[in-house]
Enzyme design. Structure first.
Site, PDB file in Angstrom:
ATOM      1  N   ARG A   1      59.758 156.312  26.805  1.00 32.03           N
ATOM      2  CA  ARG A   1      61.070 155.879  26.399  1.00 32.03           C
ATOM      3  C   ARG A   1      61.911 155.346  27.564  1.00 32.03           C
ATOM      4  O   ARG A   1      62.886 154.639  27.376  1.00 32.03           O
ATOM      5  CB  ARG A   1      61.807 157.083  25.767  1.00 32.03           C
ATOM      6  CG  ARG A   1      61.257 157.462  24.417  1.00 32.03           C
ATOM      7  CD  ARG A   1      61.960 158.701  23.888  1.00 32.03           C
ATOM      8  NE  ARG A   1      61.101 159.859  24.075  1.00 32.03           N
ATOM      9  CZ  ARG A   1      61.427 161.072  23.654  1.00 32.03           C
ATOM     10  NH1 ARG A   1      62.586 161.295  23.076  1.00 32.03           N
ATOM     11  NH2 ARG A   1      60.602 162.076  23.804  1.00 32.03           N
TER      12      ARG A   1
ATOM     13  N   GLU B   1      58.360 149.207  33.572  1.00 37.91           N
ATOM     14  CA  GLU B   1      58.388 150.666  33.703  1.00 37.91           C
ATOM     15  C   GLU B   1      59.672 151.074  34.408  1.00 37.91           C
ATOM     16  O   GLU B   1      60.180 150.346  35.261  1.00 37.91           O
ATOM     17  CB  GLU B   1      57.129 151.088  34.493  1.00 37.91           C
ATOM     18  CG  GLU B   1      56.956 152.565  34.735  1.00 37.91           C
ATOM     19  CD  GLU B   1      56.833 153.416  33.483  1.00 37.91           C
ATOM     20  OE1 GLU B   1      57.792 153.440  32.695  1.00 37.91           O
ATOM     21  OE2 GLU B   1      55.803 154.094  33.331  1.00 37.91           O
TER      22      GLU B   1
ATOM     23  N   ASP C   1      55.880 157.211  39.737  1.00 36.00           N
ATOM     24  CA  ASP C   1      55.927 158.440  40.537  1.00 36.00           C
ATOM     25  C   ASP C   1      54.510 158.669  41.102  1.00 36.00           C
ATOM     26  O   ASP C   1      54.135 158.058  42.094  1.00 36.00           O
ATOM     27  CB  ASP C   1      56.398 159.557  39.598  1.00 36.00           C
ATOM     28  CG  ASP C   1      56.776 160.825  40.309  1.00 36.00           C
ATOM     29  OD1 ASP C   1      56.073 161.202  41.253  1.00 36.00           O
ATOM     30  OD2 ASP C   1      57.753 161.478  39.918  1.00 36.00           O
TER      31      ASP C   1
ATOM     32  N   PHE D   1      64.974 164.011  42.013  1.00 36.74           N
ATOM     33  CA  PHE D   1      64.873 164.102  40.562  1.00 36.74           C
ATOM     34  C   PHE D   1      65.938 163.167  39.994  1.00 36.74           C
ATOM     35  O   PHE D   1      67.123 163.470  40.034  1.00 36.74           O
ATOM     36  CB  PHE D   1      65.147 165.545  40.140  1.00 36.74           C
ATOM     37  CG  PHE D   1      64.570 165.900  38.805  1.00 36.74           C
ATOM     38  CD1 PHE D   1      64.587 165.003  37.756  1.00 36.74           C
ATOM     39  CD2 PHE D   1      64.009 167.148  38.600  1.00 36.74           C
ATOM     40  CE1 PHE D   1      64.068 165.325  36.520  1.00 36.74           C
ATOM     41  CE2 PHE D   1      63.471 167.499  37.375  1.00 36.74           C
ATOM     42  CZ  PHE D   1      63.508 166.575  36.329  1.00 36.74           C
TER      43      PHE D   1
END
Ligand code: PRP
Length: 178
Positions: A44, A100, A104, A153
């Site tokens: 998503r 994208e 990672d 993060f």
């Protein structure tokens, strides 16, 4: 990992918009001879990026989406990626841009590209908004990258933490607090 966190701005909405515009110029030039580019968003996380990117492309485009399973913690050892939602259209003989939000370890992108390659697109390139080089475990690389970022993060602009914060207009870094 604690549940209390704050989000610090890492990349402003303005900086993202400027970078998206620059990426779109490069991509438009690269695919200038393409009849109709198939732009594939990986769900998503890419939904906001692809929406902004295609509006800056000076090309005829077809938009399609693919959702790959997250390997998550349970699948950590196998690093296997399955298709949960497949493309609607055919890509054989077509020029394809895979979009994208973040690369990672690279396993998701690597597996998706392997799957799509079996369908024999004419050309297939990748544009990723964010790239974490320090986390890479595969040899996959996006031709166009918006920003190389440290091992933070990140959330916002489509990217979530526990299905929250996707709707932040900027890219933020999650900081856990007591
Ligand atoms: C995130 C992100 C990439 C992938 C990157 O997706 O959108 O697809 O992880 O990680 P990797 O390079 O280590 O494979 P996620 O599985 O969180 O799903 P989402 O896009 O639906 O949020």
């Amino acid at each position: 990992m604690g549940e209390n966190y704050v989000v610090d701005e890492l990349i402003s909405a303005k900086a993202v918009a400027a970078r998206v515009e620059a990426l779109a110029k490069e991509i438009s030039a690269y695919f200038r001879d393409t009849d109709k580019l198939v732009v594939i968003g990986l769900l998503r996380g890419s939904f906001i990026f692809i929406a902004d990117l295609v509006r800056e492309l000076d090309l005829p485009v077809e938009v399609d989406f693919l959702e790959a399973s997250s390997y998550g913690d349970a699948m950590e050892s196998s690093r296997e990626v399955r298709i949960l939602k497949d493309l609607r259209g055919e890509i054989a003989g077509r020029d394809v841009l895979v979009v994208e939000d973040i690369v990672d370890t690279g396993y998701t992108l690597k597996h998706v590209l392997e799957i799509l390659a079996t369908r024999h697109p004419r050309r297939m390139e990748v544009c990723a908004l964010l790239n974490k080089p320090s986390r890479r475990e595969t040899d996959v690389a996006a031709k166009w990258v918006g920003f190389d970022i440290p091992d933070e993060f990140v959330v916002g602009y489509g990217i979530d933490y526990a299905q929250r914060n996707r709707n932040l207009p900027h890219i933020g870094a999650v900081r856990f607090v007591e």
